[in-house]
Design an enzyme around this catalytic site. Structure first.
Site, mmCIF file in Angstrom:
data_model
loop_
_atom_site.group_PDB
_atom_site.id
_atom_site.type_symbol
_atom_site.label_atom_id
_atom_site.label_comp_id
_atom_site.label_asym_id
_atom_site.label_seq_id
_atom_site.Cartn_x
_atom_site.Cartn_y
_atom_site.Cartn_z
ATOM 1 N N GLY A 181 -31.224 -21.807 -10.095
ATOM 2 C CA GLY A 181 -29.788 -21.539 -10.034
ATOM 3 C C GLY A 181 -29.452 -20.071 -9.850
ATOM 4 O O GLY A 181 -28.368 -19.624 -10.241
ATOM 5 N N HIS B 235 -31.960 -9.576 -11.819
ATOM 6 C CA HIS B 235 -31.181 -9.292 -13.029
ATOM 7 C C HIS B 235 -31.736 -10.080 -14.196
ATOM 8 O O HIS B 235 -32.263 -11.177 -14.026
ATOM 9 C CB HIS B 235 -29.693 -9.617 -12.830
ATOM 10 C CG HIS B 235 -29.414 -10.983 -12.302
ATOM 11 N ND1 HIS B 235 -29.570 -11.322 -10.978
ATOM 12 C CD2 HIS B 235 -28.993 -12.122 -12.920
ATOM 13 C CE1 HIS B 235 -29.250 -12.596 -10.804
ATOM 14 N NE2 HIS B 235 -28.903 -13.110 -11.967
ATOM 15 N N CYS C 194 -24.380 -7.148 -1.039
ATOM 16 C CA CYS C 194 -24.901 -7.589 -2.337
ATOM 17 C C CYS C 194 -23.903 -7.176 -3.409
ATOM 18 O O CYS C 194 -23.584 -5.997 -3.543
ATOM 19 C CB CYS C 194 -26.270 -6.949 -2.583
ATOM 20 S SG CYS C 194 -26.865 -7.143 -4.272
ATOM 21 N N ASN D 259 -33.198 -15.893 -13.691
ATOM 22 C CA ASN D 259 -33.264 -17.042 -12.795
ATOM 23 C C ASN D 259 -33.835 -16.590 -11.457
ATOM 24 O O ASN D 259 -33.375 -15.608 -10.881
ATOM 25 C CB ASN D 259 -31.866 -17.633 -12.597
ATOM 26 C CG ASN D 259 -31.322 -18.223 -13.889
ATOM 27 O OD1 ASN D 259 -32.030 -18.918 -14.606
ATOM 28 N ND2 ASN D 259 -30.058 -17.938 -14.192
ATOM 29 N N CYS E 47 -25.255 -4.534 -5.809
ATOM 30 C CA CYS E 47 -25.340 -3.197 -5.199
ATOM 31 C C CYS E 47 -23.942 -2.577 -5.137
ATOM 32 O O CYS E 47 -23.786 -1.362 -5.319
ATOM 33 C CB CYS E 47 -25.975 -3.266 -3.811
ATOM 34 S SG CYS E 47 -27.786 -3.414 -3.859
ATOM 35 N N HIS F 108 -32.435 -2.194 -4.991
ATOM 36 C CA HIS F 108 -32.253 -3.612 -4.663
ATOM 37 C C HIS F 108 -33.602 -4.335 -4.588
ATOM 38 O O HIS F 108 -34.369 -4.130 -3.665
ATOM 39 C CB HIS F 108 -31.496 -3.789 -3.342
ATOM 40 C CG HIS F 108 -31.266 -5.233 -3.002
ATOM 41 N ND1 HIS F 108 -30.174 -5.941 -3.452
ATOM 42 C CD2 HIS F 108 -32.020 -6.120 -2.307
ATOM 43 C CE1 HIS F 108 -30.256 -7.193 -3.033
ATOM 44 N NE2 HIS F 108 -31.371 -7.331 -2.332
ATOM 45 N N THR G 281 -27.826 -17.205 -8.347
ATOM 46 C CA THR G 281 -26.677 -17.107 -7.430
ATOM 47 C C THR G 281 -26.537 -15.716 -6.818
ATOM 48 O O THR G 281 -25.987 -15.579 -5.726
ATOM 49 C CB THR G 281 -25.360 -17.466 -8.156
ATOM 50 O OG1 THR G 281 -25.207 -16.610 -9.293
ATOM 51 C CG2 THR G 281 -25.372 -18.914 -8.620
ATOM 52 N N HIS H 4 -30.510 -11.619 -17.801
ATOM 53 C CA HIS H 4 -29.387 -11.940 -18.683
ATOM 54 C C HIS H 4 -29.818 -11.659 -20.120
ATOM 55 O O HIS H 4 -30.923 -12.025 -20.520
ATOM 56 C CB HIS H 4 -29.039 -13.436 -18.604
ATOM 57 C CG HIS H 4 -28.605 -13.924 -17.257
ATOM 58 N ND1 HIS H 4 -27.294 -14.204 -16.950
ATOM 59 C CD2 HIS H 4 -29.301 -14.216 -16.130
ATOM 60 C CE1 HIS H 4 -27.203 -14.653 -15.708
ATOM 61 N NE2 HIS H 4 -28.411 -14.668 -15.182
HETATM 62 P P1 5GP Z 1 -27.559 -15.950 -11.757
HETATM 63 O O1 5GP Z 1 -26.784 -17.234 -11.676
HETATM 64 O O2 5GP Z 1 -27.894 -15.417 -10.378
HETATM 65 O O3 5GP Z 1 -28.743 -15.991 -12.670
HETATM 66 O O4 5GP Z 1 -26.594 -14.905 -12.453
HETATM 67 C C1 5GP Z 1 -25.599 -14.222 -11.786
HETATM 68 C C2 5GP Z 1 -24.585 -13.839 -12.822
HETATM 69 O O5 5GP Z 1 -23.758 -12.838 -12.273
HETATM 70 C C3 5GP Z 1 -23.674 -14.992 -13.254
HETATM 71 O O6 5GP Z 1 -23.787 -15.199 -14.650
HETATM 72 C C4 5GP Z 1 -22.263 -14.512 -12.852
HETATM 73 O O7 5GP Z 1 -21.265 -14.865 -13.779
HETATM 74 C C5 5GP Z 1 -22.448 -13.008 -12.750
HETATM 75 N N1 5GP Z 1 -21.574 -12.369 -11.786
HETATM 76 C C6 5GP Z 1 -21.356 -12.740 -10.498
HETATM 77 N N2 5GP Z 1 -20.500 -11.900 -9.890
HETATM 78 C C7 5GP Z 1 -20.173 -10.961 -10.822
HETATM 79 C C8 5GP Z 1 -19.308 -9.820 -10.793
HETATM 80 O O8 5GP Z 1 -18.679 -9.481 -9.784
HETATM 81 N N3 5GP Z 1 -19.207 -9.097 -11.943
HETATM 82 C C9 5GP Z 1 -19.896 -9.422 -13.076
HETATM 83 N N4 5GP Z 1 -19.726 -8.654 -14.146
HETATM 84 N N5 5GP Z 1 -20.718 -10.494 -13.136
HETATM 85 C C10 5GP Z 1 -20.860 -11.252 -12.029
HETATM 86 ZN ZN ZN Z 2 -28.421 -5.544 -4.449
#
Ligand code: 5GP
Ligand code: ZN
Length: 113
Positions: free
Chosen positions: A92, A99, A3, A86, A6, A45, A94, A101
């Protein structure tokens, strides 16, 4: 544990930290979608918003209180900001680690950011 978040918590992947305590970490998003784009995550986690329950709700409440404090410190309160979590493929999501935002610093549209 495979992860990304993590690994960030463990310090195995570098991040620009904004806030940290024993339960929560906040860091700047690597691909910001707004002038201020910060992620607030639990150190435990939890795979997504769908895994929030009565047991971990106090932790989630703490995350949200931290998010409000960070938004204040980042100077977002006056202009306003958005908190997004999300959950699942249609939203979406990812990274499968819960988390929130924090998005602000510009006029946000009704799309994700
Ligand atoms: P999701 O699309 O799951 O809502 O948000 C995941 C967020 O994590 C995305 O905005 C992406 O840019 C961010 N992200 C993914 N990998 C990393 C990373 O290694 N470092 C940081 N700082 N952000 C990450
Ligand atoms: Zn995790």
């Amino acid at each position: 544990m495979d992860c990304i978040f993590c690994k960030i918590i463990a310090g195995e992947i570098p991040s620009t930290k904004v806030y940290e305590d024993e339960r929560v970490l906040a860091f700047r998003d690597i691909a910001p979608m707004a002038p201020t784009h910060i992620l607030v995550i639990p150190k435990e986690h939890i795979p997504s918003f769908a895994y929030i329950n009565e047991e971990n709700a106090p932790l989630v409440a703490h995350i949200l209180a931290v998010a409000a404090k960070i938004a204040r410190e980042e100077g977002l309160e006056e202009g306003g900001y958005r908190i997004v979590s999300n959950c699942g493929d249609d939203a979406g999501q990812t990274v499968k680690h819960l988390h929130f935002h924090i998005l602000g610093g510009r006029k946000l549209t009704l799309e994700m950011a």
